[in-house]
Design a protein around this motif. Structure first.
Motif, PDB file in Angstrom:
ATOM      1  N   ARG A 138     -48.067  39.934  -3.300  1.00  0.00           N
ATOM      2  CA  ARG A 138     -48.571  39.822  -4.717  1.00  0.00           C
ATOM      3  C   ARG A 138     -48.919  38.467  -4.992  1.00  0.00           C
ATOM      4  N   ARG A 139     -49.381  38.216  -6.104  1.00  0.00           N
ATOM      5  CA  ARG A 139     -49.875  36.639  -6.299  1.00  0.00           C
ATOM      6  C   ARG A 139     -48.905  36.308  -7.217  1.00  0.00           C
ATOM      7  N   LEU A 140     -48.482  35.266  -7.430  1.00  0.00           N
ATOM      8  CA  LEU A 140     -47.339  34.662  -8.451  1.00  0.00           C
ATOM      9  C   LEU A 140     -47.868  33.592  -8.943  1.00  0.00           C
ATOM     10  N   THR A 141     -47.924  33.345 -10.133  1.00  0.00           N
ATOM     11  CA  THR A 141     -48.373  32.166 -10.803  1.00  0.00           C
ATOM     12  C   THR A 141     -47.257  31.137 -11.368  1.00  0.00           C
ATOM     13  N   ILE A 142     -47.189  30.072 -10.737  1.00  0.00           N
ATOM     14  CA  ILE A 142     -46.232  29.110 -11.107  1.00  0.00           C
ATOM     15  C   ILE A 142     -46.739  27.777 -11.929  1.00  0.00           C
ATOM     16  N   ASP A 143     -46.055  27.758 -13.183  1.00  0.00           N
ATOM     17  CA  ASP A 143     -46.446  26.341 -14.074  1.00  0.00           C
ATOM     18  C   ASP A 143     -45.489  25.221 -13.201  1.00  0.00           C
ATOM     19  N   THR A 144     -46.116  24.181 -13.165  1.00  0.00           N
ATOM     20  CA  THR A 144     -45.443  22.846 -12.671  1.00  0.00           C
ATOM     21  C   THR A 144     -45.863  21.729 -13.365  1.00  0.00           C
ATOM     22  N   VAL A 145     -45.195  20.733 -13.056  1.00  0.00           N
ATOM     23  CA  VAL A 145     -45.560  19.441 -14.029  1.00  0.00           C
ATOM     24  C   VAL A 145     -46.925  19.086 -13.753  1.00  0.00           C
ATOM     25  N   PHE A 146     -47.256  19.205 -12.235  1.00  0.00           N
ATOM     26  CA  PHE A 146     -48.647  18.734 -11.893  1.00  0.00           C
ATOM     27  C   PHE A 146     -49.640  20.031 -11.774  1.00  0.00           C
ATOM     28  N   GLY A 147     -49.788  20.710 -12.514  1.00  0.00           N
ATOM     29  CA  GLY A 147     -50.453  21.803 -12.579  1.00  0.00           C
ATOM     30  C   GLY A 147     -50.147  23.274 -12.298  1.00  0.00           C
ATOM     31  N   THR A 148     -50.934  24.521 -12.488  1.00  0.00           N
ATOM     32  CA  THR A 148     -50.602  25.691 -12.015  1.00  0.00           C
ATOM     33  C   THR A 148     -50.767  26.186 -10.792  1.00  0.00           C
ATOM     34  N   VAL A 149     -50.094  26.562 -10.082  1.00  0.00           N
ATOM     35  CA  VAL A 149     -50.267  26.949  -8.694  1.00  0.00           C
ATOM     36  C   VAL A 149     -50.230  28.350  -8.691  1.00  0.00           C
ATOM     37  N   SER A 150     -51.046  28.895  -7.735  1.00  0.00           N
ATOM     38  CA  SER A 150     -50.744  30.523  -7.402  1.00  0.00           C
ATOM     39  C   SER A 150     -50.503  30.709  -5.902  1.00  0.00           C
ATOM     40  N   VAL A 151     -49.486  31.201  -5.495  1.00  0.00           N
ATOM     41  CA  VAL A 151     -48.887  31.456  -4.179  1.00  0.00           C
ATOM     42  C   VAL A 151     -48.708  33.003  -4.002  1.00  0.00           C
ATOM     43  N   ARG A 152     -48.783  33.260  -2.859  1.00  0.00           N
ATOM     44  CA  ARG A 152     -48.703  34.647  -2.156  1.00  0.00           C
ATOM     45  C   ARG A 152     -47.233  35.110  -1.939  1.00  0.00           C
ATOM     46  N   SER A 153     -46.914  35.914  -2.923  1.00  0.00           N
ATOM     47  CA  SER A 153     -45.345  36.509  -3.048  1.00  0.00           C
ATOM     48  C   SER A 153     -45.330  37.407  -2.205  1.00  0.00           C
ATOM     49  N   PRO A 154     -44.349  37.662  -1.088  1.00  0.00           N
ATOM     50  CA  PRO A 154     -44.253  38.925  -0.446  1.00  0.00           C
ATOM     51  C   PRO A 154     -43.133  39.872  -1.134  1.00  0.00           C
ATOM     52  N   ARG A 155     -43.262  40.978  -0.874  1.00  0.00           N
ATOM     53  CA  ARG A 155     -41.984  41.821  -1.073  1.00  0.00           C
ATOM     54  C   ARG A 155     -41.191  42.250  -0.099  1.00  0.00           C
ATOM     55  N   LEU A 156     -40.004  42.325   0.342  1.00  0.00           N
ATOM     56  CA  LEU A 156     -39.431  42.454   1.422  1.00  0.00           C
ATOM     57  C   LEU A 156     -38.454  43.728   1.134  1.00  0.00           C
ATOM     58  N   MET A 157     -37.922  44.379   2.211  1.00  0.00           N
ATOM     59  CA  MET A 157     -37.060  45.147   2.261  1.00  0.00           C
ATOM     60  C   MET A 157     -35.544  44.763   2.765  1.00  0.00           C
ATOM     61  N   SER A 158     -34.675  44.899   1.959  1.00  0.00           N
ATOM     62  CA  SER A 158     -33.548  44.004   2.291  1.00  0.00           C
ATOM     63  C   SER A 158     -32.675  44.806   3.398  1.00  0.00           C
ATOM     64  N   CYS A 159     -32.028  44.356   4.317  1.00  0.00           N
ATOM     65  CA  CYS A 159     -31.315  45.094   5.305  1.00  0.00           C
ATOM     66  C   CYS A 159     -30.011  45.450   4.812  1.00  0.00           C
ATOM     67  N   PRO A 160     -29.670  46.627   5.284  1.00  0.00           N
ATOM     68  CA  PRO A 160     -28.094  47.073   4.746  1.00  0.00           C
ATOM     69  C   PRO A 160     -27.168  46.639   5.047  1.00  0.00           C
ATOM     70  N   CYS A 161     -27.082  45.775   5.947  1.00  0.00           N
ATOM     71  CA  CYS A 161     -25.829  44.971   6.438  1.00  0.00           C
ATOM     72  C   CYS A 161     -25.787  43.521   5.852  1.00  0.00           C
ATOM     73  N   GLU A 162     -26.732  43.128   4.967  1.00  0.00           N
ATOM     74  CA  GLU A 162     -26.721  41.901   4.332  1.00  0.00           C
ATOM     75  C   GLU A 162     -26.423  41.682   2.872  1.00  0.00           C
ATOM     76  N   PRO A 163     -25.514  40.862   2.589  1.00  0.00           N
ATOM     77  CA  PRO A 163     -24.984  40.936   1.003  1.00  0.00           C
ATOM     78  C   PRO A 163     -26.339  40.253   0.113  1.00  0.00           C
ATOM     79  N   PRO A 164     -26.372  40.554  -1.129  1.00  0.00           N
ATOM     80  CA  PRO A 164     -25.053  41.152  -1.839  1.00  0.00           C
ATOM     81  C   PRO A 164     -25.282  42.859  -2.081  1.00  0.00           C
ATOM     82  N   PHE A 165     -26.477  43.412  -1.653  1.00  0.00           N
ATOM     83  CA  PHE A 165     -26.707  44.673  -1.805  1.00  0.00           C
ATOM     84  C   PHE A 165     -26.153  45.556  -1.064  1.00  0.00           C
ATOM     85  N   TYR A 166     -26.095  45.311   0.487  1.00  0.00           N
ATOM     86  CA  TYR A 166     -25.751  46.235   1.515  1.00  0.00           C
ATOM     87  C   TYR A 166     -26.572  47.625   1.290  1.00  0.00           C
TER      88      TYR A 166
END
Length: 476
Positions: free
Chosen positions: A82-110
């Motif tokens: 997905r596209r994520l728009t971030i406002d910074t001091v030197f302008g607005t930047v649009s970056v590509r933001s991935p959505r990941l599936m967490s690993c069941p052995c990793e904190p904090p969710f398990y």
């Protein structure tokens, strides 16, 4: 001549990428003064281009590392981008933001749940440096003027408006309002802290009476310590005494500091010292007391006496009034009360022979009774002013009045025709006080640190999940 600016990006695993950031042309024919060096527009273009390169590269590198499970070193599943728009001091930047599936052995969710790595580190679509800059500027000038200044000097601010600046400033004010810094190093037990409290009024936005509301303002000072200012709207805090107590304990570094509270005897501030959880020395401001005595001296001196009786009465009253200041200055309060009683008796028993003298005596009688009520209402706050001044200790609320002018008048009243809600004025006052005290970055850092800490009940729940995930399944 052509100027080409390139950025070389080197990842942690050694990959190098060179990206062109900006290009400027400087022809050699007929150069003009404006083409010497880089202009403001060129600088804004360069900063904006560099920001457009750095942030996507940082995001890609962080998300690539975040895809690997820290326990089993397995690469997690990628859901989508997905596209994520971030406002910074030197302008607005649009970056590509991935959505990941967490690993069941990793904190904090398990558990296997969807999450966005960038949304975790930038949850509000604006970097903290931008919030800090806008709140600093908004604490010193109107919101619209902040927008004009940022559009003049910073790139990517064409769509910025005063509503965004106001909302972000008040958001910062709400965050630092409940944050108190860690107590400092405790000073000597004999160190006396002086807190002067006064009030200032601003125009309210609601079209109901009263049209204005009060902001309590003051300054906290001690010998060898940088003074601190504070302000709050009474209706926006649960307890004024608790707020003052937390401020005093934080600055003094002890639970029971040695404090004197200086007020002018107003109804809104005279009872604050009684609600503090530690012993306090109340002090009545010398200036309004001295001005009341000065008024009595002027009335007695300006009496128009025509007969011998009136002349003798005028001289006697004037002599008694000129001694009142000395009595209060050297803490001879009983003697001062005796002189007030004698003057009141003279005003009642002497029969004036002219209307002007009778009117002056009536006026003097009224002012004497007003002074009597003033000192009776604050008799526990009367101190030996001469001794305190000789010890170079404050005896008036002058430092609080300067704080009113510094915090309220300079931003909300003088030459600024604005109306305020109680909430907006309170939060902006918090930001302005933090800017004046030079602890706004520290308070924001304390807020982010507190926000990153999980509540106790959530921590216990995650611990139960971890234990459940660590247990081996039992055979049937």
């Amino acid at each position: 001549m052509k100027i080409v600016v390139r950025a070389e990006l080197v990842t942690d695993w050694g990959e190098t990428t060179i990206i062109e950031v900006a290009r400027f042309d400087r022809p050699v024919q007929l150069p003009d003064p404006e083409s010497i060096g880089l202009s403001l527009a060129d600088g804004k273009q360069l900063l904006s281009g560099l920001q457009q390169v750095v942030i996507p590269a940082q995001a890609d590198e962080y998300c690539e590392i975040r895809r690997v499970c820290s326990h089993c070193q397995r690469q997690t599943q990628l859901k989508d981008y997905r596209r994520l728009t971030i406002d910074t001091v030197f302008g607005t930047v649009s970056v590509r933001s991935p959505r990941l599936m967490s690993c069941p052995c990793e904190p904090p969710f398990y558990l296997e749940v969807l999450f966005s790595p960038l949304s975790q580190i930038i949850p509000e679509r604006a970097v903290p440096n931008l919030l800090l800059l806008q709140s600093r500027l908004a604490a010193q000038m109107p919101y619209r003027q902040v927008v004009v200044m940022m559009k003049e000097f910073l790139p990517g601010t064409e769509k910025l408006n005063h509503v965004t600046v106001r909302n972000r400033t008040l958001r910062v004010g709400a965050r630092i309002d409940a944050i108190e810094l860690a107590p400092g190093e405790a000073l000597s037990p004999d160190t006396e802290w002086s807190i002067a409290v006064d009030g200032g009024f601003v125009r309210g936005r609601e079209k109901v009476r009263p049209a204005s509301f009060e902001i309590l303002t003051g300054r906290l000072a001690a010998s060898g310590v940088k003074p601190r200012v504070f302000a709050c709207v009474r209706s926006e805090v649960p307890s004024i005494a608790d707020k003052f107590a937390a401020l005093l304990q934080t600055c003094a570094g002890t639970r029971s500091p040695k404090v004197c509270v200086i007020t002018d005897g107003g109804n809104s501030v005279q009872s604050i010292h009684r609600q503090l959880p530690f012993p306090v020395t109340p002090i009545l401001d010398w200036f309004p007391l001295s001005m009341r005595i000065r008024n009595l001296e002027q009335i007695s001196q300006g009496m128009q006496a025509w007969s011998e009786t009136e002349t003798h009465t005028k001289n006697l009253l004037h002599r008694e009034m000129t001694k009142l200041r000395w009595c209060f200055w050297h803490a001879r309060f009983e003697k001062a009360k005796d002189k007030i009683r004698q003057a009141l008796v003279l005003c009642r028993i002497i029969v004036a022979e002219t209307p002007a003298f009778e009117e002056s005596m009536r006026h003097l009688d009224y002012r004497l009774r007003d002074l009597w009520a003033y000192i009776e209402g604050d008799k526990t706050s009367l101190v030996t002013y001469a001794k305190r001044q000789k010890a170079n200790k404050p005896i008036s609320t002058a430092m609080a009045e300067s704080a009113v002018n510094q915090i309220i008048n300079a931003r909300m009243c003088k030459r600024q025709q604005m109306r305020w809600t109680t909430r907006g004025a309170h939060l902006l006052a918090q930001v302005r006080c933090a800017v004046i005290n030079d602890d706004l970055p520290a308070k924001l850092a304390a807020y982010y640190k507190k926000k990153s800490e999980l509540p106790e009940h959530i921590s216990r729940f995650l611990e139960l999940l971890r234990r459940g995930a660590a247990q081996e399944p039992q055979p049937f």
